[in-house]
Design an enzyme around this catalytic site. Structure first.
Site, PDB file in Angstrom:
ATOM      1  N   GLU A 129     -78.608 -13.179  51.131  1.00 21.02           N
ATOM      2  CA  GLU A 129     -79.415 -14.044  50.479  1.00 21.02           C
ATOM      3  C   GLU A 129     -80.539 -14.691  50.252  1.00 21.02           C
ATOM      4  O   GLU A 129     -80.573 -16.203  49.385  1.00 21.02           O
ATOM      5  CB  GLU A 129     -78.416 -14.134  49.160  1.00 21.02           C
TER       6      GLU A 129
ATOM      7  N   HIS B  32     -75.460  -7.022  45.390  1.00 24.88           N
ATOM      8  CA  HIS B  32     -74.650  -8.390  45.505  1.00 24.88           C
ATOM      9  C   HIS B  32     -75.488  -9.124  46.493  1.00 24.88           C
ATOM     10  O   HIS B  32     -74.706 -10.720  45.594  1.00 24.88           O
ATOM     11  CB  HIS B  32     -73.787  -7.686  47.160  1.00 24.88           C
ATOM     12  N   GLU B  33     -76.511  -8.623  46.757  1.00 23.99           N
ATOM     13  CA  GLU B  33     -77.475 -10.018  47.125  1.00 23.99           C
ATOM     14  C   GLU B  33     -78.439 -10.328  46.339  1.00 23.99           C
ATOM     15  O   GLU B  33     -78.656 -11.992  45.837  1.00 23.99           O
ATOM     16  CB  GLU B  33     -78.122  -9.638  48.275  1.00 23.99           C
TER      17      GLU B  33
ATOM     18  N   HIS C  99     -75.908 -12.882  44.365  1.00 25.77           N
ATOM     19  CA  HIS C  99     -75.705 -14.371  45.099  1.00 25.77           C
ATOM     20  C   HIS C  99     -76.866 -15.155  44.314  1.00 25.77           C
ATOM     21  O   HIS C  99     -76.610 -17.241  44.238  1.00 25.77           O
ATOM     22  CB  HIS C  99     -76.025 -14.613  46.126  1.00 25.77           C
TER      23      HIS C  99
ATOM     24  N   GLU D 282     -68.921 -15.783  47.963  1.00 25.17           N
ATOM     25  CA  GLU D 282     -68.943 -14.582  47.859  1.00 25.17           C
ATOM     26  C   GLU D 282     -67.949 -14.245  46.893  1.00 25.17           C
ATOM     27  O   GLU D 282     -67.808 -12.441  47.098  1.00 25.17           O
ATOM     28  CB  GLU D 282     -68.339 -13.596  49.730  1.00 25.17           C
TER      29      GLU D 282
ATOM     30  N   ASP E  57     -68.862 -19.321  61.150  1.00 22.72           N
ATOM     31  CA  ASP E  57     -68.599 -17.697  61.264  1.00 22.72           C
ATOM     32  C   ASP E  57     -67.460 -17.414  61.200  1.00 22.72           C
ATOM     33  O   ASP E  57     -67.332 -16.187  61.477  1.00 22.72           O
ATOM     34  CB  ASP E  57     -69.919 -17.292  62.797  1.00 22.72           C
TER      35      ASP E  57
ATOM     36  N   TYR F   2     -63.971 -12.443  50.683  1.00 20.63           N
ATOM     37  CA  TYR F   2     -65.145 -11.606  49.945  1.00 20.63           C
ATOM     38  C   TYR F   2     -64.154 -10.877  48.049  1.00 20.63           C
ATOM     39  O   TYR F   2     -63.681 -10.434  47.164  1.00 20.63           O
ATOM     40  CB  TYR F   2     -65.675 -10.551  51.059  1.00 20.63           C
TER      41      TYR F   2
END
Ligand code: BES
Ligand code: ZN
Length: 548
Positions: free
Chosen positions: A245, A269-270, A273, A292, A347, A355
């Site tokens: 995003e 989705h992006e 954001h 998320e 990460d 999510y």
């Protein structure tokens, strides 16, 4: 306090960055300078994050020193300045192995003629290409000048103005982005264009034609889009994520170009954001679910508005199904929303839990207070915390005051799994999927395939040519089942898939599944030996952990 940064923003806080970079495709380095303008609150030291950077000189510093290398965090850069100093200019170059950069040789692009470069800064990779305070708790404005060799073009997630890119809204470091290559563009709406290699730009423009209606649906729900333009850059297939995003310029995998808009939930989705994440940002990576979970919730609301409730509910049911499988794979500590990342790479916290469990929490609150009240709450939340970075605790306090509700939020946040009373999405569309029918949507296909315990693989392949499916999600699901059920013709297609796509979400399950049998391990190692050089450093790190 962010455990993933060496910065001490309470002593010195960077406010603005002036970047001047040259893209050297031959040496695979970025070279140039970053001027950091900062406020000094206490002491005379500015601590920055770096990883693999070669520092040549620092203007305006009394002295400077790189600390020892930390395996996850990189090296701190301590810069001592005089009282009243408000800026330093760091001259540096990046490493050819920078974790936040991928340098593609011409064969790895669609056009095969020119090299390509793109950044991926989230979560803590910005420090591998800019020396900065690499924590989402610090927000900066920036301006960037980028030199690339002709005839290539550079794009930056910001507003382009007479050869300079400017970001006038304060953003966290993980949202700073850059790409360079043979990049064409085509308008798709009044404030949107797609950027891609010339061979892909028309297909991308058609696939993403609904972008403006998506923007308008979020605006109607949660307030104005504040970033000016919303453009989409389609990257070469080694891009390790579905999407990223970056403000003003979403980065996207070409694997969503299905030809029928069936995978555009990624754009929803992006785009979402732009409110959840870019406007209101997680303060630390343990608060990642604030980015998320909210985004998946908003994404499905957009899908509902633009494509109807049926589509949105199918996605919600699929998401819930994948969440259950993810829970089964993860240790208890990773089945909570607020995760403990001490000693870990952020990460690692990037599972489906933030999510889908996050989105389910919001949906559960929505169902308990009613949609109108919940929409008003979210709208006020985005306004209240606009351009701020907040913690899970701040969200909880705000929720408690603004929207008293019976949902056990603390339990959702700190306890594994799903509390009693969690919303249960249901889709009638999935009720009677006995055998594929013409006109099935991608979502129906995915649900059907995932619900087969003993699928008739040869018959499905004969009738629907699934080993050669053109839709990347369906093909990925089919290849995974082929490995699980030892279906040869499917397994034969796994190699070309793994050698042509670098999206981590596709790679990880396939390599993991292959590694479960002797025969599969051999195949995985042989394929990975060929494919690894084409993968992004972030994907390489993930697959190294599976195949080695
Ligand atoms: N911001 C994420 C990608 C990300 C997360 C990059 C953590 C690095 C660390 C992006 O918004 C995202 O969630 N992408 C998803 C696609 C989406 C449709 C769920 C992906 O890449 O799979
Ligand atoms: Zn996301």
């Amino acid at each position: 306090m962010d455990i993933h940064s060496f910065a001490s923003p309470e002593c010195a806080r960077v406010r603005h960055i002036v970047l001047d970079l040259q893209v050297d495709f031959d040496r695979k380095v970025l070279e140039g300078s970053a001027e950091l303008q900062f406020d000094l609150f206490a002491g005379t030291e500015l601590a920055l994050d770096t990883r693999g950077l070669a520092i040549r000189a620092i203007e305006n510093a009394d002295s400077w020193e790189l600390g020892p290398e930390h395996a996850i965090l990189g090296r701190p850069l301590f810069i001592r300045v005089g009282q009243g100093t408000g800026s330093v200019k760091v001259h540096y170059s990046t490493s050819p192995y920078a974790s936040g950069l991928q340098w593609l040789d011409p064969p790895q692009t669609a056009g095969k003629q020119h090299p390509f470069l793109f950044t991926q800064s989230q979560a803590i990779h910005a420090r591998s290409w800019i020396p900065l305070q690499d924590t989402p708790g610090v927000r900066v404005t920036f301006e960037a000048r980028v030199k690339v060799p002709a005839p290539l073009r550079a794009v930056v997630g910001a507003v382009a103005q007479d050869g300079v890119f400017r970001m006038d809204h304060p953003i966290p470091s993980y949202l700073i982005s850059l790409a360079a290559g043979d990049i064409a563009h085509r308008a798709i709406g009044p404030r949107s264009a797609v950027y891609a290699e010339p061979a892909l730009v028309d297909a991308a423009a058609e696939e993403f034609a609904d972008t403006e209606s998506m923007i308008q649906s979020v605006e109607a729900l949660y307030g104005p889009y504040r970033w000016g333009r919303y453009d989409i850059l389609v990257l070469p297939p080694s891009f390790p994520f579905g999407g990223m995003e970056n403000p003003c310029l979403t980065f996207a995998t070409p694997t969503v170009l299905a030809g029928d808009k069936s995978l555009v939930s990624l754009v929803a989705h992006e785009l979402a954001h732009s409110w959840s994440g870019n406007l209101v940002t997680n303060a630390t990576w343990s608060d990642f679910w604030l980015n998320e979970g909210f985004t998946v919730y908003v994404e499905r609301r957009v899908l509902e508005k633009v494509y109807g409730r049926r589509r949105a509910e199918m996605e919600a049911v699929l998401g819930r199904g994948e969440l259950e499988k993810e829970f089964a794979r993860l240790p208890e500590g990773d089945r909570v929303l607020h995760v403990n990342l001490a000693g870990r790479d952020p990460d690692d916290g990037c599972t489906l839990v933030p999510y889908e469990k996050g989105a389910l929490l919001l949906r559960t609150i929505e169902e308990s207070v009613g949609r109108d009240r919940f929409d008003a709450f979210l709208r006020a939340y985005f306004e209240r915390f606009a351009f701020q970075s907040i913690t899970t605790g701040q969200f909880q306090n705000y929720l408690r005051d603004a929207l008293p509700n019976p949902v056990p939020v603390e339990e959702w946040i700190t306890r594994p799994g799903l509390p009693a009373g969690a919303a249960e999405p249901h889709s009638d569309a999935f009720d009677h999927l006995t055998w594929p029918a013409p006109g099935w949507s991608t979502q129906e296909w995915l649900h059907f395939l995932r619900s087969q315990s003993a699928p008739d693989m040869p018959r499905l392949d004969r009738e629907f040519r699934l080993s050669h499916a053109g839709n990347s999600e369906i093909l990925h699901q089919w290849l995974l089942m082929s490995v699980q059920h030892g279906y040869r013709p499917g397994i034969e297609s796994v190699e070309s898939f793994l050698c042509s796509v670098g999206r981590r979400k596709f790679l990880k399950p396939l390599y993991t599944e292959l590694m479960k049998t002797e025969d599969g391990r051999e195949r995985a190692r042989a394929i990975y030996a060929k494919a690894r050089p084409g993968y992004h450093p972030i994907a390489q790190a993930t697959i190294d952990g599976i195949v080695k």
